[in-house]
Design a protein around this motif. Structure first.
Motif, PDB file in Angstrom:
ATOM      1  N   ASP A 127       0.828  -1.210   0.000  1.00 33.67           N
ATOM      2  CA  ASP A 127       0.000   0.000   0.000  1.00 33.67           C
ATOM      3  C   ASP A 127       0.861   1.258   0.000  1.00 33.67           C
ATOM      4  OD1 ASP A 127      -2.364  -1.382  -0.098  1.00 33.67           O
ATOM      5  OD2 ASP A 127      -2.744  -1.262   2.068  1.00 33.67           O
ATOM      6  N   HIS A 128       1.912   1.242   0.798  1.00 32.05           N
ATOM      7  CA  HIS A 128       2.733   2.440   0.947  1.00 32.05           C
ATOM      8  C   HIS A 128       3.704   2.619  -0.217  1.00 32.05           C
ATOM      9  CE1 HIS A 128       1.632   2.228   5.452  1.00 32.05           C
ATOM     10  NE2 HIS A 128       0.830   3.049   4.800  1.00 32.05           N
ATOM     11  N   TYR A 129       4.164   1.521  -0.833  1.00 34.81           N
ATOM     12  CA  TYR A 129       4.927   1.658  -2.081  1.00 34.81           C
ATOM     13  C   TYR A 129       4.067   2.358  -3.141  1.00 34.81           C
ATOM     14  CZ  TYR A 129       8.869  -1.429  -0.808  1.00 34.81           C
ATOM     15  OH  TYR A 129       9.997  -1.984  -0.230  1.00 34.81           O
ATOM     16  N   ARG A 130       2.811   1.952  -3.231  1.00 34.41           N
ATOM     17  CA  ARG A 130       1.912   2.556  -4.223  1.00 34.41           C
ATOM     18  C   ARG A 130       1.659   4.029  -3.920  1.00 34.41           C
ATOM     19  NH1 ARG A 130      -2.239  -2.645  -4.433  1.00 34.41           N
ATOM     20  NH2 ARG A 130      -1.094  -3.817  -6.035  1.00 34.41           N
ATOM     21  N   ARG A 131       1.520   4.355  -2.639  1.00 32.98           N
ATOM     22  CA  ARG A 131       1.314   5.763  -2.250  1.00 32.98           C
ATOM     23  C   ARG A 131       2.555   6.585  -2.593  1.00 32.98           C
ATOM     24  NH1 ARG A 131      -0.026  10.122  -2.209  1.00 32.98           N
ATOM     25  NH2 ARG A 131      -0.896  11.397  -0.539  1.00 32.98           N
ATOM     26  N   SER A 132       3.714   6.017  -2.349  1.00 31.65           N
ATOM     27  CA  SER A 132       4.965   6.694  -2.680  1.00 31.65           C
ATOM     28  C   SER A 132       5.081   6.926  -4.179  1.00 31.65           C
ATOM     29  CB  SER A 132       6.150   5.856  -2.193  1.00 31.65           C
ATOM     30  OG  SER A 132       7.376   6.384  -2.656  1.00 31.65           O
ATOM     31  N   ALA A 133       4.784   5.891  -4.955  1.00 31.95           N
ATOM     32  CA  ALA A 133       4.890   6.003  -6.409  1.00 31.95           C
ATOM     33  C   ALA A 133       3.961   7.088  -6.953  1.00 31.95           C
ATOM     34  CB  ALA A 133       4.578   4.657  -7.058  1.00 31.95           C
ATOM     35  N   ARG A 134       2.753   7.186  -6.385  1.00 29.83           N
ATOM     36  CA  ARG A 134       1.823   8.241  -6.826  1.00 29.83           C
ATOM     37  C   ARG A 134       2.389   9.621  -6.546  1.00 29.83           C
ATOM     38  NH1 ARG A 134      -2.142   4.919  -4.492  1.00 29.83           N
ATOM     39  NH2 ARG A 134      -2.395   6.327  -2.715  1.00 29.83           N
ATOM     40  N   GLY A 135       3.014   9.780  -5.394  1.00 32.42           N
ATOM     41  CA  GLY A 135       3.604  11.073  -5.060  1.00 32.42           C
ATOM     42  C   GLY A 135       4.701  11.461  -6.032  1.00 32.42           C
ATOM     43  N   TYR A 136       5.611  10.525  -6.315  1.00 32.71           N
ATOM     44  CA  TYR A 136       6.692  10.819  -7.250  1.00 32.71           C
ATOM     45  C   TYR A 136       6.163  11.064  -8.656  1.00 32.71           C
ATOM     46  CZ  TYR A 136      10.434   9.596  -3.940  1.00 32.71           C
ATOM     47  OH  TYR A 136      11.307   9.573  -2.895  1.00 32.71           O
ATOM     48  N   TRP A 137       5.125  10.303  -9.041  1.00 32.20           N
ATOM     49  CA  TRP A 137       4.543  10.485 -10.369  1.00 32.20           C
ATOM     50  C   TRP A 137       3.939  11.881 -10.512  1.00 32.20           C
ATOM     51  CZ3 TRP A 137       4.850   7.758 -14.774  1.00 32.20           C
ATOM     52  CH2 TRP A 137       3.950   8.064 -15.793  1.00 32.20           C
ATOM     53  N   GLU A 138       3.218  12.306  -9.478  1.00 30.39           N
ATOM     54  CA  GLU A 138       2.621  13.649  -9.500  1.00 30.39           C
ATOM     55  C   GLU A 138       3.698  14.728  -9.569  1.00 30.39           C
ATOM     56  OE1 GLU A 138       0.165  13.943  -6.064  1.00 30.39           O
ATOM     57  OE2 GLU A 138      -1.199  12.348  -6.703  1.00 30.39           O
ATOM     58  N   ALA A 139       4.843  14.456  -8.961  1.00 28.90           N
ATOM     59  CA  ALA A 139       5.933  15.431  -8.964  1.00 28.90           C
ATOM     60  C   ALA A 139       6.744  15.389 -10.253  1.00 28.90           C
ATOM     61  CB  ALA A 139       6.857  15.177  -7.771  1.00 28.90           C
ATOM     62  N   GLY A 140       6.535  14.347 -11.072  1.00 27.07           N
ATOM     63  CA  GLY A 140       7.309  14.215 -12.302  1.00 27.07           C
ATOM     64  C   GLY A 140       8.707  13.677 -12.082  1.00 27.07           C
ATOM     65  N   HIS A 141       8.951  13.029 -10.950  1.00 25.78           N
ATOM     66  CA  HIS A 141      10.261  12.449 -10.652  1.00 25.78           C
ATOM     67  C   HIS A 141      10.284  10.999 -11.148  1.00 25.78           C
ATOM     68  CE1 HIS A 141      12.694  15.059  -7.732  1.00 25.78           C
ATOM     69  NE2 HIS A 141      11.872  15.850  -8.396  1.00 25.78           N
ATOM     70  N   LEU A 142      10.598  10.837 -12.442  1.00 24.30           N
ATOM     71  CA  LEU A 142      10.516   9.525 -13.070  1.00 24.30           C
ATOM     72  C   LEU A 142      11.471   8.517 -12.431  1.00 24.30           C
ATOM     73  CD1 LEU A 142       9.468   7.632 -15.244  1.00 24.30           C
ATOM     74  CD2 LEU A 142      11.152   8.617 -16.832  1.00 24.30           C
ATOM     75  N   ARG A 143      12.696   8.941 -12.162  1.00 22.10           N
ATOM     76  CA  ARG A 143      13.673   7.990 -11.618  1.00 22.10           C
ATOM     77  C   ARG A 143      13.286   7.519 -10.220  1.00 22.10           C
ATOM     78  NH1 ARG A 143      19.466  10.561 -13.697  1.00 22.10           N
ATOM     79  NH2 ARG A 143      19.020  10.269 -15.926  1.00 22.10           N
ATOM     80  N   SER A 144      12.798   8.436  -9.402  1.00 20.58           N
ATOM     81  CA  SER A 144      12.345   8.044  -8.069  1.00 20.58           C
ATOM     82  C   SER A 144      11.126   7.132  -8.165  1.00 20.58           C
ATOM     83  CB  SER A 144      12.016   9.283  -7.234  1.00 20.58           C
ATOM     84  OG  SER A 144      13.162  10.071  -7.029  1.00 20.58           O
ATOM     85  N   TRP A 145      10.225   7.454  -9.092  1.00 21.81           N
ATOM     86  CA  TRP A 145       9.056   6.609  -9.333  1.00 21.81           C
ATOM     87  C   TRP A 145       9.489   5.200  -9.712  1.00 21.81           C
ATOM     88  CZ3 TRP A 145       7.699   4.478 -14.167  1.00 21.81           C
ATOM     89  CH2 TRP A 145       6.433   3.884 -14.224  1.00 21.81           C
ATOM     90  N   ALA A 146      10.462   5.105 -10.634  1.00 18.59           N
ATOM     91  CA  ALA A 146      10.944   3.798 -11.081  1.00 18.59           C
ATOM     92  C   ALA A 146      11.629   3.033  -9.952  1.00 18.59           C
ATOM     93  CB  ALA A 146      11.900   3.965 -12.262  1.00 18.59           C
TER      94      ALA A 146
END
Length: 205
Positions: A127-146
């Motif tokens: 759940d928290h990995y997914r929440r983190s990924a959404r945050g990075y995606w919204e910020a446009g931080h592709l590498r952090s998202w990946a």
């Protein structure tokens, strides 16, 4: 680092420094911290405490979130699970308060890593990995998202092999479209690890 254990009135008078300069110093320490996470966990403590003390001193909320997560990771390497949980929880609480996407991504990433590797709680970690990924995606931080997606993929659940392969393909496709080779590397690593654990060693290689 000693200031973590002393009353604030003993810190001395705050030197003149602009908030922007303090944020730049925090960024430098942050880069050092990520290098030390892999090379020298003892220095990770120092890096994270330097960021946290500086950020708190100058009221840099974003940096307080990032540093709290860093201190949590440092305690995870000891391991000192209760202290790690406190700092990860502190990072998440402040990130939710300021509602800054990068802060949310970083705070939940740290909490997910703690739940995954220290507590063995895969459901909460997912759940928290997914929440983190959404945050990075919204910020446009592709590498952090990946990188979050890569960490998420290590939650190995055999019956979810197709979901995991889809996750790998998502990271690979997005990274190729963006022309980001580092993020693409995360995606290819995810795919190779997934195929290896599924018994497809030759394809993984």
């Amino acid at each position: 680092a000693l200031s973590r254990f002393l009353p604030r009135f003993l810190w001395g008078k705050k030197e003149e420094e602009k908030e922007g300069t303090a944020q730049e110093r925090c960024q430098i320490y942050s880069v050092m911290a990520w290098m030390d996470y892999f090379m020298d966990p003892h220095c990770l403590f120092l890096d994270s405490l330097l960021i946290l003390n500086l950020a708190e001193r100058y009221g840099c909320s974003m940096e307080v979130v990032l540093a709290s997560m860093g201190v949590g990771l440092a305690f995870n390497t000891v391991p000192a699970s209760r202290l790690a949980r406190y700092y990860h929880g502190r990072a998440v609480a402040l990130a939710e308060q300021i509602q800054q996407p990068i802060a949310i991504g970083q705070a939940y990433f740290g909490l997910a890593l703690h739940e995954h590797h220290a507590l063995g709680d895969g459901a909460m970690a997912l759940d928290h990995y997914r929440r983190s990924a959404r945050g990075y995606w919204e910020a446009g931080h592709l590498r952090s998202w990946a990188s979050v997606k890569m960490a998420q993929s290590l939650l190995w659940i055999p019956e979810n092999i197709n979901d995991r392969l889809n996750l790998c393909e998502e990271v690979i496709q997005v990274s190729r479209d963006a022309g980001d080779h580092q993020a693409l590397g995360w995606g290819l690593f995810m795919l190779a690890a997934t195929l290896d654990q599924a018994g497809e060693l030759e394809t993984a290689v």
